[in-house]
Motif scaffolding. Structure first.
Motif, PDB file in Angstrom:
ATOM      1  N   UNK A  40       0.926  -1.000  -0.243  1.00 43.75           N
ATOM      2  CA  UNK A  40       0.119   0.474   0.220  1.00 43.75           C
ATOM      3  C   UNK A  40       0.460   0.998  -0.027  1.00 43.75           C
ATOM      4  N   UNK A  41       2.044   1.041   0.177  1.00 42.22           N
ATOM      5  CA  UNK A  41       2.658   2.351   0.221  1.00 42.22           C
ATOM      6  C   UNK A  41       4.657   2.141  -0.331  1.00 42.22           C
ATOM      7  N   UNK A  42       4.009   2.212  -1.702  1.00 47.34           N
ATOM      8  CA  UNK A  42       5.155   2.653  -2.587  1.00 47.34           C
ATOM      9  C   UNK A  42       5.921   3.304  -2.565  1.00 47.34           C
ATOM     10  N   UNK A  43       5.744   4.121  -1.845  1.00 46.30           N
ATOM     11  CA  UNK A  43       7.144   4.899  -1.873  1.00 46.30           C
ATOM     12  C   UNK A  43       8.790   4.586  -1.312  1.00 46.30           C
ATOM     13  N   UNK A  44       7.862   3.738   0.111  1.00 42.97           N
ATOM     14  CA  UNK A  44       8.283   3.743   1.084  1.00 42.97           C
ATOM     15  C   UNK A  44       9.024   2.497  -0.019  1.00 42.97           C
ATOM     16  N   UNK A  45       8.970   2.122  -0.626  1.00 44.10           N
ATOM     17  CA  UNK A  45       9.636   0.498  -0.917  1.00 44.10           C
ATOM     18  C   UNK A  45      10.197   1.171  -1.633  1.00 44.10           C
ATOM     19  N   UNK A  46      10.178   2.474  -2.932  1.00 41.92           N
ATOM     20  CA  UNK A  46      11.451   2.468  -3.569  1.00 41.92           C
ATOM     21  C   UNK A  46      12.369   3.360  -2.941  1.00 41.92           C
ATOM     22  N   UNK A  47      11.600   4.003  -2.005  1.00 40.87           N
ATOM     23  CA  UNK A  47      13.244   4.522  -1.463  1.00 40.87           C
ATOM     24  C   UNK A  47      13.988   3.441  -0.497  1.00 40.87           C
ATOM     25  N   UNK A  48      13.455   1.822  -0.176  1.00 43.69           N
ATOM     26  CA  UNK A  48      14.319   0.935   0.384  1.00 43.69           C
ATOM     27  C   UNK A  48      15.024   0.320  -0.872  1.00 43.69           C
TER      28      UNK A  48
END
Length: 231
Positions: A101-109
């Motif tokens: 649900x939080x693609x921006x967090x996944x992108x950062x990781x």
């Protein structure tokens, strides 16, 4: 950062590795069959500070091969980047469980190289998430996470918990088409003995899909992905 639980050894949570499992708390989904109800509600079965976890991981060097981070939903945790960075600094590969649900967090990781394996749960066809999320744009966020994982994750799998009435032949085939070409799609039978987020979920009816139906679902999904398995 406070972690809600620590499982010292696992042979199943990080494919191919002996791992420990770290549990975060809180979830933005309301899946009625969730078996980590206390974690989803934001309650703390236990409390571990990051420093305690790091001390434990240092003491297990040479015995553990990886660290799995699960929840709840770990990407809601404000300290998830610091946690992954601390674990990686000790030489451990990191596996992250997420609802996507939080693609921006996944992108950062992913951009920082802080995760080695991502397991994303796909509950249902992306346009049928109303039993699980109240976010009107959740299908867009999920689609973004799926694309990003398939394009950028070092290793990954998608997973569906097979519980009636949410999962059937049509829904599994639709999900498989959505992740067409994916490296791995895992079908997980619902454990009817689980204590669910909705305590009445497995009391009102039996949501179990039995082995013959699970095999049928696998047969339907397999042509769309490189590997399909029942776990």
């Amino acid at each position: 950062m406070i972690l809600a639980g620590l499982q010292k050894n696992s042979f199943i949570d990080f494919p191919g590795k002996i791992s420990c499992v770290l549990f975060t708390t809180g979830c933005n989904f309301i899946c009625p069959y969730c078996h980590n109800a206390d974690l989803a509600r934001g309650e703390y079965p236990a409390r571990f500070k990051l420093a305690q976890v790091i001390d434990f991981l240092k003491s297990r060097r040479g015995m553990l091969e990886g660290v799995a981070i699960t929840g709840g939903e770990p990407t809601l945790e404000g300290g998830i980047v610091d946690l992954c960075r601390a674990v990686k600094s000790l030489g451990y590969p990191v596996k992250l469980d997420t609802n996507g649900s939080r693609p921006a967090v996944l992108r950062g990781l992913l951009e920082q190289g802080l995760v080695d394996f991502i397991a994303m749960d796909i509950k249902a066809p992306l346009n049928d998430y109303h039993p699980f999320s109240r976010d009107p744009k959740i299908h867009e966020r999920l689609a973004a996470s799926i694309r990003m994982i398939m394009e950028s994750a070092p290793a990954y799998e998608f997973r569906t918990t097979c519980a009636a009435p949410f999962v059937n032949a049509n829904s599994v085939e639709t999900i498989a088409r959505t992740i067409e070409g994916a490296a791995c799609y895992v079908l997980q039978p619902f454990n009817r003995r689980a204590v669910c987020l909705d305590p009445e979920f497995n009391r009102r009816q039996d949501p179990t899909l039995f082995p013959d139906e699970m095999m049928r679902l696998k047969t339907l999904a397999a042509p769309f992905v490189r590997t399909c398995m029942i776990r």
